[in-house]
Design an enzyme around this catalytic site. Structure first.
Site, PDB file in Angstrom:
ATOM      1  CG  ASN A   9      -7.640  -0.964  22.433  1.00 20.34           C
ATOM      2  OD1 ASN A   9      -8.283  -1.155  21.348  1.00 20.34           O
ATOM      3  ND2 ASN A   9      -7.152   0.215  22.683  1.00 20.34           N
ATOM      4  CD  GLU A  35     -11.746  -2.042  20.808  1.00 19.77           C
ATOM      5  OE1 GLU A  35     -11.362  -1.457  19.783  1.00 19.77           O
ATOM      6  OE2 GLU A  35     -12.175  -1.565  21.964  1.00 19.77           O
ATOM      7  CG  ASP A 146     -16.920  -0.453  25.355  1.00 18.50           C
ATOM      8  OD1 ASP A 146     -17.780   0.373  25.669  1.00 18.50           O
ATOM      9  OD2 ASP A 146     -15.942  -0.251  24.778  1.00 18.50           O
ATOM     10  CG  ASN A 148     -18.325   2.588  22.724  1.00 17.44           C
ATOM     11  OD1 ASN A 148     -17.530   3.252  23.091  1.00 17.44           O
ATOM     12  ND2 ASN A 148     -18.267   1.452  21.946  1.00 17.44           N
ATOM     13  CG  HIS A 243     -12.235   0.377  28.038  1.00 16.89           C
ATOM     14  ND1 HIS A 243     -13.643   0.633  27.981  1.00 16.89           N
ATOM     15  CD2 HIS A 243     -11.833   0.685  26.531  1.00 16.89           C
ATOM     16  CE1 HIS A 243     -13.754   1.145  26.714  1.00 16.89           C
ATOM     17  NE2 HIS A 243     -12.814   1.095  25.898  1.00 16.89           N
TER      18      HIS A 243
END
Length: 257
Positions: A9, A35, A146, A148, A243
């Protein structure tokens, strides 16, 4: 071989928080980050230990999305396109073929948006990923992602309340099912059947402290490798992102059944 995967992130923010360097303490051979939100690759100079080779895919929309792989193992080839124009432009994919015969695929799946306005995009990308999985199912392939998507009710704290919400719709859950039907294994679930094991927690409402989370980060390994999985551990206490990292140890010198 030890692999670490983590949606950070924002890599610059993680470095500023002082939580980045600790991942090297776990001695991973391969690190997959999602990310990263980078506008350029200059940040890697001086922060990645010299033994690692860096592969990075940036979004054309700078400062958004982005994935990278650090590996200290010899690399045979690499790719950063899957064959979907928008997905490829957003820096969400990296493929590295290692000299030891393993293929590492790092994927940051689109979210789909809360109003589901990007759900068709997400489902289109999913078809590309499933096609990729089918092409790799007889190889030593590991997808670090990831994704999602929470696959089953055990994979999120409030399944009933989130029924049909983005990341837990039937269409999205079927993506994971189809991927597993393509001769891939959810490595964490192969090792652990316990509930309450999550990798992402919403910001606010003390969600992480209360463990109101989702398991949306995965290792999917080709079935020919599942007996080589040693362990998969979720490191909830490592902070710096919404995360947390997951580490998998997998055998590479035992042959493939």
């Amino acid at each position: 071989m030890r692999i670490l995967t983590w949606n950070v992130n924002g890599l610059r923010s993680l470095i500023s928080s002082g939580n980045f360097e600790q991942i090297f303490d776990y001695n991973p051979d391969v690190i997959c980050l999602q990310e990263t939100k980078l506008s350029d690759n200059f940040i890697f100079d001086g922060i990645v230990q010299n033994e690692y080779r860096v592969f990075s895919n940036l979004s054309e929309n700078k400062g958004r999305n982005g994935v990278c792989i650090f590996t200290r193992l010899s690399v045979k080839s690499s790719s950063d396109v899957i064959g979907h124009k928008r997905f490829d432009s957003e820096g969400r994919y990296l493929y590295v073929e290692l000299e030891n015969g393993y293929s590492i695929i790092n994927i940051y799946m689109p979210h789909g948006k809360r109003d589901k306005s990007d759900m068709s995009y997400k489902l289109d990308v999913a078809q590309k990923i499933i096609q990729l999985a089918k092409s790799l199912c007889n190889k030593q392939a590991i997808i670090c992602t990831d994704f999602n998507i929470a696959h089953k009710e055990i994979d999120l704290a409030r399944a009933k309340e989130n029924r049909n919400n983005t990341m837990f719709t039937d269409d999205e859950r079927s993506i994971v099912s189809k991927l597993l039907e393509s001769n891939f294994t959810d490595a964490f679930r192969y090792c652990c059947a316990e509930s309450g094991q999550y990798t992402w927690w919403p910001y606010g409402f003390h969600a992480k402290e209360r463990n109101i989370g989702w398991r949306i980060d995965y290792y999917f390994v080709s079935d020919i490798l599942k007996n080589k999985i040693k362990n998969v551990n979720i490191y909830k206490d490592i902070t710096g992102s919404d995360h947390c990292p997951i580490i998998m140890d997998i055998g590479v010198n035992e042959g493939v059944d």
